[in-house]
Write a protein that holds these residues in place. Structure first.
Motif, PDB file in Angstrom:
ATOM      1  N   ALA A  29       0.872  -1.271  -0.091  1.00  0.00           N
ATOM      2  CA  ALA A  29       0.008  -0.049   0.152  1.00  0.00           C
ATOM      3  C   ALA A  29       0.688   1.241  -0.115  1.00  0.00           C
ATOM      4  CB  ALA A  29      -0.703  -0.052   1.095  1.00  0.00           C
ATOM      5  N   GLY A  30       1.890   1.177   0.803  1.00  0.00           N
ATOM      6  CA  GLY A  30       2.675   2.472   0.771  1.00  0.00           C
ATOM      7  C   GLY A  30       3.379   2.747  -0.472  1.00  0.00           C
ATOM      8  N   THR A  31       3.962   1.925  -1.150  1.00  0.00           N
ATOM      9  CA  THR A  31       4.524   2.106  -2.326  1.00  0.00           C
ATOM     10  C   THR A  31       3.226   2.324  -3.661  1.00  0.00           C
ATOM     11  OG1 THR A  31       4.518  -0.448  -3.007  1.00  0.00           O
ATOM     12  CG2 THR A  31       6.546   0.805  -2.127  1.00  0.00           C
ATOM     13  N   ALA A  32       2.337   1.845  -3.225  1.00  0.00           N
ATOM     14  CA  ALA A  32       1.128   2.239  -4.319  1.00  0.00           C
ATOM     15  C   ALA A  32       0.736   3.928  -4.020  1.00  0.00           C
ATOM     16  CB  ALA A  32       0.038   1.415  -3.865  1.00  0.00           C
ATOM     17  N   ARG A  33       0.805   4.353  -2.799  1.00  0.00           N
ATOM     18  CA  ARG A  33       0.507   5.885  -2.601  1.00  0.00           C
ATOM     19  C   ARG A  33       1.780   6.675  -3.121  1.00  0.00           C
ATOM     20  NH1 ARG A  33      -3.003   7.249   1.034  1.00  0.00           N
ATOM     21  NH2 ARG A  33      -4.581   5.689   2.040  1.00  0.00           N
ATOM     22  N   LEU A  34       2.900   6.071  -3.077  1.00  0.00           N
ATOM     23  CA  LEU A  34       4.163   7.006  -3.560  1.00  0.00           C
ATOM     24  C   LEU A  34       3.862   6.866  -5.145  1.00  0.00           C
ATOM     25  CD1 LEU A  34       7.754   6.803  -2.292  1.00  0.00           C
ATOM     26  CD2 LEU A  34       7.196   7.015  -4.586  1.00  0.00           C
ATOM     27  N   LEU A  35       3.791   5.682  -5.836  1.00  0.00           N
ATOM     28  CA  LEU A  35       3.755   5.854  -7.247  1.00  0.00           C
ATOM     29  C   LEU A  35       2.421   6.473  -7.715  1.00  0.00           C
ATOM     30  CD1 LEU A  35       4.949   2.033  -7.952  1.00  0.00           C
ATOM     31  CD2 LEU A  35       5.871   4.388  -8.225  1.00  0.00           C
ATOM     32  N   THR A  36       1.399   6.672  -7.151  1.00  0.00           N
ATOM     33  CA  THR A  36       0.052   7.395  -7.207  1.00  0.00           C
ATOM     34  C   THR A  36       0.716   9.043  -7.187  1.00  0.00           C
ATOM     35  OG1 THR A  36      -1.248   5.762  -6.418  1.00  0.00           O
ATOM     36  CG2 THR A  36      -2.285   7.963  -6.625  1.00  0.00           C
ATOM     37  N   HIS A  37       1.205   9.361  -6.214  1.00  0.00           N
ATOM     38  CA  HIS A  37       1.577  10.581  -6.248  1.00  0.00           C
ATOM     39  C   HIS A  37       2.719  11.277  -7.313  1.00  0.00           C
ATOM     40  CE1 HIS A  37       2.532  14.483  -4.170  1.00  0.00           C
ATOM     41  NE2 HIS A  37       3.722  14.295  -4.350  1.00  0.00           N
ATOM     42  N   ALA A  38       3.264  10.298  -7.875  1.00  0.00           N
ATOM     43  CA  ALA A  38       4.348  10.386  -8.950  1.00  0.00           C
ATOM     44  C   ALA A  38       3.651  10.605 -10.170  1.00  0.00           C
ATOM     45  CB  ALA A  38       5.249   9.194  -9.074  1.00  0.00           C
ATOM     46  N   GLY A  39       2.499  10.435 -10.273  1.00  0.00           N
ATOM     47  CA  GLY A  39       1.783  10.945 -11.407  1.00  0.00           C
ATOM     48  C   GLY A  39       1.391   9.728 -12.435  1.00  0.00           C
ATOM     49  N   PHE A  40       1.657   8.528 -12.104  1.00  0.00           N
ATOM     50  CA  PHE A  40       1.119   7.618 -13.174  1.00  0.00           C
ATOM     51  C   PHE A  40      -0.108   7.422 -13.341  1.00  0.00           C
ATOM     52  CE2 PHE A  40       5.503   6.364 -11.613  1.00  0.00           C
ATOM     53  CZ  PHE A  40       5.986   6.177 -12.885  1.00  0.00           C
ATOM     54  N   ASP A  41      -0.772   6.664 -14.446  1.00  0.00           N
ATOM     55  CA  ASP A  41      -2.247   6.346 -14.634  1.00  0.00           C
ATOM     56  C   ASP A  41      -2.914   5.330 -14.315  1.00  0.00           C
ATOM     57  OD1 ASP A  41      -2.484   8.960 -16.084  1.00  0.00           O
ATOM     58  OD2 ASP A  41      -1.371   8.321 -17.590  1.00  0.00           O
ATOM     59  N   ALA A  42      -2.166   4.484 -13.881  1.00  0.00           N
ATOM     60  CA  ALA A  42      -2.543   3.020 -13.634  1.00  0.00           C
ATOM     61  C   ALA A  42      -1.473   2.281 -12.870  1.00  0.00           C
ATOM     62  CB  ALA A  42      -3.161   2.229 -14.769  1.00  0.00           C
ATOM     63  N   LEU A  43      -1.617   1.276 -12.105  1.00  0.00           N
ATOM     64  CA  LEU A  43      -0.640   0.459 -11.276  1.00  0.00           C
ATOM     65  C   LEU A  43      -0.975  -0.876 -11.471  1.00  0.00           C
ATOM     66  CD1 LEU A  43      -1.032   2.491  -7.797  1.00  0.00           C
ATOM     67  CD2 LEU A  43       0.649   3.029  -9.936  1.00  0.00           C
ATOM     68  N   ALA A  44       0.018  -1.675 -11.277  1.00  0.00           N
ATOM     69  CA  ALA A  44      -0.107  -3.260 -11.205  1.00  0.00           C
ATOM     70  C   ALA A  44       0.546  -3.801 -10.164  1.00  0.00           C
ATOM     71  CB  ALA A  44       0.469  -3.928 -12.583  1.00  0.00           C
ATOM     72  N   THR A  45       0.364  -5.024  -9.510  1.00  0.00           N
ATOM     73  CA  THR A  45       0.850  -5.558  -8.299  1.00  0.00           C
ATOM     74  C   THR A  45       2.034  -6.338  -8.928  1.00  0.00           C
ATOM     75  OG1 THR A  45      -0.460  -7.718  -8.636  1.00  0.00           O
ATOM     76  CG2 THR A  45      -1.575  -5.828  -7.368  1.00  0.00           C
ATOM     77  N   THR A  46       2.718  -6.879  -8.161  1.00  0.00           N
ATOM     78  CA  THR A  46       3.923  -7.678  -8.511  1.00  0.00           C
ATOM     79  C   THR A  46       4.265  -8.821  -7.586  1.00  0.00           C
ATOM     80  OG1 THR A  46       6.498  -7.644  -8.798  1.00  0.00           O
ATOM     81  CG2 THR A  46       5.476  -5.937  -7.652  1.00  0.00           C
ATOM     82  N   SER A  47       3.985 -10.086  -8.093  1.00  0.00           N
ATOM     83  CA  SER A  47       4.170 -11.127  -7.243  1.00  0.00           C
ATOM     84  C   SER A  47       5.951 -11.256  -6.629  1.00  0.00           C
ATOM     85  CB  SER A  47       3.769 -12.498  -7.926  1.00  0.00           C
ATOM     86  OG  SER A  47       4.631 -12.639  -8.908  1.00  0.00           O
ATOM     87  N   ALA A  48       6.559 -10.899  -7.744  1.00  0.00           N
ATOM     88  CA  ALA A  48       7.813 -10.731  -7.275  1.00  0.00           C
ATOM     89  C   ALA A  48       8.401  -9.832  -6.195  1.00  0.00           C
ATOM     90  CB  ALA A  48       8.866 -10.526  -8.437  1.00  0.00           C
ATOM     91  N   GLY A  49       7.695  -8.549  -6.268  1.00  0.00           N
ATOM     92  CA  GLY A  49       7.998  -7.497  -5.032  1.00  0.00           C
ATOM     93  C   GLY A  49       7.351  -7.861  -3.998  1.00  0.00           C
ATOM     94  N   TYR A  50       6.172  -8.327  -3.945  1.00  0.00           N
ATOM     95  CA  TYR A  50       5.518  -8.950  -2.693  1.00  0.00           C
ATOM     96  C   TYR A  50       6.295  -9.976  -2.000  1.00  0.00           C
ATOM     97  CZ  TYR A  50       2.298 -10.898   0.341  1.00  0.00           C
ATOM     98  OH  TYR A  50       1.560 -11.430   1.584  1.00  0.00           O
ATOM     99  N   ALA A  51       6.751 -10.825  -2.833  1.00  0.00           N
ATOM    100  CA  ALA A  51       7.585 -11.988  -2.264  1.00  0.00           C
ATOM    101  C   ALA A  51       8.745 -11.377  -1.616  1.00  0.00           C
ATOM    102  CB  ALA A  51       7.782 -13.207  -3.489  1.00  0.00           C
ATOM    103  N   PHE A  52       9.589 -10.688  -2.285  1.00  0.00           N
ATOM    104  CA  PHE A  52      10.776 -10.144  -1.428  1.00  0.00           C
ATOM    105  C   PHE A  52      10.400  -9.224  -0.402  1.00  0.00           C
ATOM    106  CE2 PHE A  52      12.200  -9.215  -6.363  1.00  0.00           C
ATOM    107  CZ  PHE A  52      12.504 -10.681  -6.392  1.00  0.00           C
ATOM    108  N   ALA A  53       9.168  -8.900  -0.308  1.00  0.00           N
ATOM    109  CA  ALA A  53       8.786  -7.951   1.023  1.00  0.00           C
ATOM    110  C   ALA A  53       8.668  -9.005   2.196  1.00  0.00           C
ATOM    111  CB  ALA A  53       7.628  -7.204   0.781  1.00  0.00           C
ATOM    112  N   ALA A  54       7.966 -10.047   1.497  1.00  0.00           N
ATOM    113  CA  ALA A  54       7.459 -11.278   2.504  1.00  0.00           C
ATOM    114  C   ALA A  54       8.592 -12.094   2.907  1.00  0.00           C
ATOM    115  CB  ALA A  54       6.300 -12.120   1.911  1.00  0.00           C
ATOM    116  N   GLY A  55       9.959 -11.954   2.348  1.00  0.00           N
ATOM    117  CA  GLY A  55      11.031 -12.720   2.540  1.00  0.00           C
ATOM    118  C   GLY A  55      10.958 -14.382   1.900  1.00  0.00           C
ATOM    119  N   LYS A  56      10.283 -14.099   0.845  1.00  0.00           N
ATOM    120  CA  LYS A  56      10.125 -15.355   0.168  1.00  0.00           C
ATOM    121  C   LYS A  56      10.602 -15.391  -1.545  1.00  0.00           C
ATOM    122  CE  LYS A  56       5.793 -16.490   2.781  1.00  0.00           C
ATOM    123  NZ  LYS A  56       4.341 -16.854   2.553  1.00  0.00           N
ATOM    124  N   ARG A  57      10.755 -16.713  -1.941  1.00  0.00           N
ATOM    125  CA  ARG A  57      11.363 -16.654  -3.326  1.00  0.00           C
ATOM    126  C   ARG A  57       9.907 -16.254  -4.216  1.00  0.00           C
ATOM    127  NH1 ARG A  57      13.623 -21.874  -5.974  1.00  0.00           N
ATOM    128  NH2 ARG A  57      13.515 -20.236  -7.791  1.00  0.00           N
TER     129      ARG A  57
END
Length: 280
Positions: A29-57
């Motif tokens: 959620a935090g990086t979603a807020r930051l990227l929204t503020h940056a001015g992009f028009d749409a966002l997408a989730t990333t299983s890789a990014g979430y896995a890294f944040a969760a300490g998983k492959r």
């Protein structure tokens, strides 16, 4: 028009504006807020990014569908932008499971998502094309008239099967099965990207920030690309900055990394301002 319907309309329109748009990939959620503020028009989730944040492959066996959906819901709730999701392989081989995954994605407010044809099996790294197309067809039938843009992914080039002809054949089959957007991560060069764009009849997504050549938004637009994502590369860039900061402290005993950090007040302004309790 409800909020989700309006987001879908905006998201769909971005794919038909005659130039490529960048859809970055927050992992929480935090990086979603930051990227929204940056001015992009749409966002997408990333299983890789979430896995890294969760300490998983980042692999099929590391993240459950429930985990992916909870993370995606947090991102949807953190932004007013349209959000598409990396739904991996649909979380099951059976077409009915892929359809169920799409229904769940719609229920949490997503307006798009991708289903890939990789298997995780090194001996048979991609699904037979007929089964892969059936999975897209089941997902598309569930998404039909429900405000959801389905992306069909052909994983040949990142699964050890660098066959451009088969990749195009797969993307064409996924288009026929009902995919709205087509995506083949890991295409080797701009010529391959141009060929894919010329040989399919739906908008094409290309990922940048991985290994291999780096092209500009302008170059990709000229090649016929409609959408550009970054996969887990923003997450890896953030983790790279964290590692460099840690190495500076451990090896030099200095803290100059803080000069490049976003100021605390700026971060506070970007985050949710609502109170969850009345502490005295």
């Amino acid at each position: 028009m409800d909020n989700r319907a309006e987001k879908y309309k905006r998201f769909k329109g971005l794919h038909h504006q005659g130039r490529a748009f960048v859809m970055p990939n927050p992992w929480d959620a935090g990086t979603a807020r930051l990227l929204t503020h940056a001015g992009f028009d749409a966002l997408a989730t990333t299983s890789a990014g979430y896995a890294f944040a969760a300490g998983k492959r980042d692999s099929f066996s590391s993240l459950t569908r429930d985990e992916i959906m909870i993370n995606a819901k947090a991102i949807v709730d953190a932004t007013d932008l349209p959000v598409s999701a990396d739904l991996e392989d649909g979380f099951g081989r059976d077409p009915a499971t892929c359809a169920e995954t799409i229904a769940l994605a719609i229920d949490i407010g997503l307006v798009g998502g991708s289903i890939e044809d990789a298997t995780g099996d090194p001996d048979a790294p991609v699904l037979p094309i007929d089964l892969a197309a059936d999975r897209i067809r089941a997902a598309a039938e569930t998404a039909k008239d429900r405000g959801f843009l389905l992306t069909g992914r052909a994983e040949n080039f990142i699964s050890g099967c660098p066959d451009l002809a088969d990749t195009i054949k797969r993307l064409q089959a996924y288009s026929e099965a009902g995919a709205d957007v087509l995506y083949a991560p890991g295409l080797p060069d701009l010529d391959a990207i141009k060929t894919v764009c010329a040989e399919v009849d739906k908008p094409v997504n290309v990922v940048m920030g991985l290994s291999g050549p780096a092209y500009t938004v302008e170059q990709l637009s000229a090649a016929g690309v409609s959408r550009i994502s970054v996969g887990g590369s923003f997450a890896r860039a953030a983790l790279g900055a964290l590692r460099r900061a840690a190495e500076e402290v451990m090896t030099k005993g200095t803290f100059t990394y803080a000069k490049a950090a976003i100021p605390d007040g700026e971060m506070a302004a970007l985050m949710d301002q609502s109170k969850k309790s009345d502490r005295s």
